[in-house]
Write a protein that holds these residues in place. Structure first.
Motif, PDB file in Angstrom:
ATOM      1  N   LYS A   3       1.162  -1.216   0.169  1.00  0.00           N
ATOM      2  CA  LYS A   3       0.050   0.190   0.090  1.00  0.00           C
ATOM      3  C   LYS A   3       0.884   0.807  -0.045  1.00  0.00           C
ATOM      4  N   GLU A   4       2.003   0.700   0.162  1.00  0.00           N
ATOM      5  CA  GLU A   4       2.945   2.168   0.121  1.00  0.00           C
ATOM      6  C   GLU A   4       3.590   2.811  -1.246  1.00  0.00           C
ATOM      7  N   LYS A   5       2.680   4.147  -1.505  1.00  0.00           N
ATOM      8  CA  LYS A   5       3.938   5.004  -2.476  1.00  0.00           C
ATOM      9  C   LYS A   5       4.625   5.327  -2.708  1.00  0.00           C
ATOM     10  N   LEU A   6       5.594   5.895  -4.010  1.00  0.00           N
ATOM     11  CA  LEU A   6       5.937   7.302  -3.958  1.00  0.00           C
ATOM     12  C   LEU A   6       5.781   7.594  -5.548  1.00  0.00           C
ATOM     13  N   LYS A   7       6.334   9.230  -5.192  1.00  0.00           N
ATOM     14  CA  LYS A   7       6.067   9.899  -6.326  1.00  0.00           C
ATOM     15  C   LYS A   7       7.301   9.739  -7.154  1.00  0.00           C
ATOM     16  N   GLN A  22       9.107  11.733  -4.241  1.00  0.00           N
ATOM     17  CA  GLN A  22       8.172  12.599  -3.106  1.00  0.00           C
ATOM     18  C   GLN A  22       7.563  11.522  -2.353  1.00  0.00           C
ATOM     19  N   GLY A  23       7.942  11.512  -0.398  1.00  0.00           N
ATOM     20  CA  GLY A  23       7.079  10.274   0.058  1.00  0.00           C
ATOM     21  C   GLY A  23       7.604  10.337   0.701  1.00  0.00           C
ATOM     22  N   LEU A  32      15.455   2.471  -0.529  1.00  0.00           N
ATOM     23  CA  LEU A  32      15.942   1.405  -1.687  1.00  0.00           C
ATOM     24  C   LEU A  32      15.332   2.686  -2.967  1.00  0.00           C
ATOM     25  N   VAL A  33      14.630   3.042  -3.430  1.00  0.00           N
ATOM     26  CA  VAL A  33      14.223   4.022  -4.279  1.00  0.00           C
ATOM     27  C   VAL A  33      15.585   5.010  -4.137  1.00  0.00           C
ATOM     28  N   HIS A  34      15.664   5.774  -3.800  1.00  0.00           N
ATOM     29  CA  HIS A  34      16.924   6.836  -3.488  1.00  0.00           C
ATOM     30  C   HIS A  34      18.133   6.421  -3.648  1.00  0.00           C
ATOM     31  N   SER A  35      18.483   5.236  -3.675  1.00  0.00           N
ATOM     32  CA  SER A  35      19.495   4.957  -3.537  1.00  0.00           C
ATOM     33  C   SER A  35      19.853   3.944  -5.706  1.00  0.00           C
ATOM     34  N   ILE A  36      18.488   3.949  -6.020  1.00  0.00           N
ATOM     35  CA  ILE A  36      18.781   3.837  -6.897  1.00  0.00           C
ATOM     36  C   ILE A  36      18.759   4.644  -8.144  1.00  0.00           C
TER      37      ILE A  36
END
Length: 201
Positions: A3-7, A22-23, A32-36
């Motif tokens: 249910k977790e989302k990032l933009k 954003q998130g 995880l997304v930031h590191s990628i």
């Protein structure tokens, strides 16, 4: 993820590509997304600098997203002896204040705490000239935060400098007049220190 989302927002402009995530910055998914995207791990909020130093300088900026008006970096030296005075005049995270309240509090800070603050004011004309030297907003911000902190370290006995971690660069605080040793902390959500503790009082 569940249910977790990032933009993830990517802007293409005259100054190149700007990428924003954003998130919830405290989540594992954000890390995880930031590191990628940026090829750099973020410091989880609960593992970042904890507590509040007894004597420190905090710096922050305003105006970097505006089309018109100056870019301003301000720094303030806090120590425990002025804590109650700051609470009394209403100091807290500016996102919790109206423009009118910010103006009133700023006037009181300047009047009551002369010598404990410094402001680096970059007009649009000066910004254009400096940007030509740095060719990167984060490098320009790094220079402005470093200059503001150095100005305060020359006239105070602060033990720590705290600023938001707005990029991968480390502040470059240099001056021939700075004798004391200090700790530099660049951490996510740096504004939490005084404001978080003042709400408990």
């Amino acid at each position: 993820k569940g249910k977790e989302k990032l933009k993830l927002q990517v802007y293409f402009g005259k100054k190149g590509v700007k990428t924003i995530i954003q998130g919830n910055k405290e989540s594992d998914l954000y890390n995880l997304v930031h590191s990628i995207v940026f090829e750099q791990q973020v410091i989880p909020f609960n593992k970042a600098l904890q507590g509040e130093p007894a004597n420190y300088i905090g710096t922050d900026e305003a105006g970097k997203g505006d089309i018109f008006g100056p870019l301003v970096v301000a720094g303030f030296q806090y120590d425990e002896s002025i804590r109650n005075s700051l609470i009394k005049i209403g100091v807290r995270d500016s996102k919790e204040l109206s423009d009118y309240q910010i103006k009133q509090i700023a006037g009181k800070l300047k009047k009551l705490f002369e010598g404990k603050y410094d402001v680096v004011f970059i007009s649009p004309e000066k910004y254009n000239g400096l940007y030509g030297n740095f060719n990167n907003l984060n490098k320009l911000l790094n220079w402005a935060h470093s200059k503001c902190a150095a100005n305060l370290l020359e006239s105070t006995d602060a033990e720590t400098v705290i600023t938001d971690k707005f990029c991968n660069l480390t502040l470059n605080i240099t001056s021939s007049n700075i004798d004391q040793k200090y700790t530099l902390e660049q951490t996510p959500k740096a504004e939490r220190f005084f404001s978080a503790n003042s709400r408990k009082c």
